[in-house]
Structure formats: C-alpha cells, structure tokens
Design an enzyme around this catalytic site. Sequence first.
Site, PDB file in Angstrom:
ATOM      1  N   SER A   1      -3.111 -12.499   3.703  1.00 18.62           N
ATOM      2  CA  SER A   1      -3.515 -12.271   2.304  1.00 18.62           C
ATOM      3  C   SER A   1      -2.481 -12.861   1.346  1.00 18.62           C
ATOM      4  O   SER A   1      -2.811 -13.214   0.211  1.00 18.62           O
ATOM      5  CB  SER A   1      -3.753 -10.784   2.026  1.00 18.62           C
ATOM      6  OG  SER A   1      -2.556 -10.100   1.786  1.00 18.62           O
TER       7      SER A   1
ATOM      8  N   LYS B   1       0.805  -1.220   0.000  1.00 21.18           N
ATOM      9  CA  LYS B   1       0.000   0.000   0.000  1.00 21.18           C
ATOM     10  C   LYS B   1       0.839   1.271   0.000  1.00 21.18           C
ATOM     11  O   LYS B   1       0.301   2.353  -0.221  1.00 21.18           O
ATOM     12  CB  LYS B   1      -0.971   0.001   1.172  1.00 21.18           C
ATOM     13  CG  LYS B   1      -1.972  -1.128   1.184  1.00 21.18           C
ATOM     14  CD  LYS B   1      -2.849  -1.272  -0.046  1.00 21.18           C
ATOM     15  CE  LYS B   1      -3.627  -0.080  -0.469  1.00 21.18           C
ATOM     16  NZ  LYS B   1      -4.779  -0.440  -1.337  1.00 21.18           N
TER      17      LYS B   1
HETATM   18  N1  PMP Z   1      -3.370  -7.641   1.390  1.00 29.36           N
HETATM   19  C1  PMP Z   1      -3.264  -6.805   2.416  1.00 29.36           C
HETATM   20  C2  PMP Z   1      -2.591  -7.290   3.651  1.00 29.36           C
HETATM   21  C3  PMP Z   1      -3.791  -5.510   2.326  1.00 29.36           C
HETATM   22  O1  PMP Z   1      -3.683  -4.676   3.367  1.00 29.36           O
HETATM   23  C4  PMP Z   1      -4.429  -5.119   1.130  1.00 29.36           C
HETATM   24  C5  PMP Z   1      -5.026  -3.755   1.026  1.00 29.36           C
HETATM   25  N2  PMP Z   1      -6.236  -3.642   1.755  1.00 29.36           N
HETATM   26  C6  PMP Z   1      -4.526  -6.017   0.085  1.00 29.36           C
HETATM   27  C7  PMP Z   1      -3.990  -7.277   0.256  1.00 29.36           C
HETATM   28  C8  PMP Z   1      -5.217  -5.687  -1.208  1.00 29.36           C
HETATM   29  O2  PMP Z   1      -4.628  -4.650  -1.937  1.00 29.36           O
HETATM   30  P1  PMP Z   1      -5.487  -3.688  -2.858  1.00 29.36           P
HETATM   31  O3  PMP Z   1      -6.145  -2.667  -1.955  1.00 29.36           O
HETATM   32  O4  PMP Z   1      -4.518  -3.049  -3.776  1.00 29.36           O
HETATM   33  O5  PMP Z   1      -6.524  -4.482  -3.549  1.00 29.36           O
END
Ligand code: PMP
Length: 333
Positions: free
Chosen positions: A281, A64
């Site tokens: 994630s 991010k």
């Molecule tokens: N994984 C994590 C740990 C995140 O914090 C985020 C952002 N919310 C994402 C994945 C997904 O990224 P994006 O917002 O670019 O879809």
Amino acid sequence: MSTTSQNSASDDAAREDSPPRATSILELVGNTPLLDVTRMGDELSPKVRIYAKLEGFNPGGSVKDRAALWMMRQGIASGELREGKIVLDSTSGNTGIALAMIGAALGYPVTLVMPDNVSVERKKIISAYGADVIYSSGMEGSDGAIIKCREVLNADPDRYFKPDQYFNPNNPQAHYESTGPEIWEATGGSITHFVAGIGTGGTIMGTGRYLKEKNPAVQVIAAEPDDALHGLEGLKHMASSIVPGIYHEEELDGKVPVPTEDAYDLCYRLGEELGVVVGQSSGAALYAALEVARDLDEGVVVLIFCDFGDRYLSTNLWHGWIDWAQSREQRRK
Ligand code: PMP
C-alpha cells in the site's frame, strides 16, 4: 561517586531531547518521522518535495495503531468496553495486530475475524500478542470477514465490544488528532498535497479534515487500486466494495487509480534506492504521489507509508521481488 539518590535525581532531569521513556507501549504510538523521498521522482520541478510518513515506526508496526488506540480508549471511556468483554473485529491484518497489541497492554481479550489468506506473518504476530482468530474465506476478501464478524457478534452481542473500524468516528478522529497535527508541524505548515490509500478511509478522512482546517487549499488525494481484483493488501477498490460508513468521497479532491504491478515496482525500487522496505500500500501511495507531483511547479506532497515490508515476506509482493532481484544485473547494464 554516584549514589542511588543522585541517580534518580538525574533520571528525573532527563533532557528534553532524550529518547522517550515509556511506562506502557501505548505511549509510543504516533510521532512517526517524515522521510524525504523526492529522489524517487523523475523530471520533477526543483521546487517540489515529497515526504513519506513512516508509520511502520509505530509499536504495532503500522498506521492502524492510532485508530485502534483511539477506538479502544473511547470504548473504555463510554463504558462499552469493560471487564469481562471481548474485543471483536474484522480486519485485513494491521488493525488486528494493533487491537491485539493494545488489548494485551490494557488487559482485554481480543478475537479477530480475518480472511484465511492474509500473510502468515500477520497470523503469527497476532498470536504472539495472545489474541484469538476466526478465519473467513480468503476468496471473499475483507468483505467476507466483515460479514462473518457480524454473524459472530449477533450470536452473542453482550459478550463483545466491537470497535467497528469501518463505522467508528474515532477511527478518523485518531488521525484528526494525531497524524494531521504531526504532518502540519513537521512541514511547518508548508504541505500542499496529502496522499494516502483507502482501507477504511480513516487515515485520509481524519488527516485530510485536519489539514484542510489549517489550510483549505491543501489537496487531499486518494490512492485507489485500479481494479477490483488487485494485490494491494490493506486497500479497497471502492466501486466493488462495501463502502465504509466513515468514508465520504466528496471530501476528497481526487483519486489516482493504481495498477498493482506499478505499486510493487516502486516497493522494489524503494528498497534498492533508498534503503526503505515497505508494504504494497506504500508503493501504491507513492505511485499516486508521483502522479500528483509531476503536475506541480512547486509544492510539498506528504504521503503515508502505512507499514514496513517485512510483514509481507510470504506474499505475492515478495514473489515478484525475486524476479526483480534477478533482473538487477540487466538493469544495471
Ligand atoms: N495500508 C495498509 C497496509 C493497511 O493495513 C491499511 C488499513 N486497512 C491502509 C493502508 C488504509 O488505512 P485506512 O484504514 O486508515 O484507510
């Protein structure tokens, strides 16, 4: 004998391959490495490679940093973010950390609205960057934070600059201009499949768009929690969420539903088998990448590991890790 002037002369002539020397932490955002994680797959074709892009190496510790930097730079360029304004946004954590870091580096105050159940590590990091936090109900998830943030903004709109990551085109643009080109270059244009989770959708939309422009055959696949009630912090289950304005599902080639437990198990295995401790994630993205890779005769699959796992040490991910560690003996028999 070296003199001061000789020192500065040799400083200026720093070798091209020497480590970067930055005058601001923000210059260190991006250019993250790819790690070959093919070994995590069973029975893959020998002509398939899987690479994870380690976004935890960004200075704010996650993918991010890119979106936050692009959105704030654009705010400054347009005049919307100027002296006297407070940066305000709702965030499940990583964007907040990134905004807080960038606000500190650029000299803008930052206020963040986030669910009260985000990990204690995140709350502490944000405070270390000097940002203020307003908590929304953890029961309402990231949507609750979005709604509360709107209320704060509407009460005094002139006071704030809201990057609005769910609707700001500079969020995917960051990935179009940085993540995408980095992956293209690092794979020498050989990437065939790109896999990422969806939070705001910025990563998958922007990176996917760039890669498809370079080669329309590249397949862009999302990793999505398989259920509304999931434990994959940072990711959204779209059918039960407010759909982000920047998210255009029709641009994806497919989605892989990911069970929380399987994503966690992959996180535990990554630690033990590759020496890479990542957040949930990333486990989800790896689950989806392995599903994709299993069906290929040949290909280069690139996925995103959004952050490292040390910012989740107080979450369910690590409670499960205790069980995993206890069963280690059993598994080694
Ligand atoms: N994984 C994590 C740990 C995140 O914090 C985020 C952002 N919310 C994402 C994945 C997904 O990224 P994006 O917002 O670019 O879809």
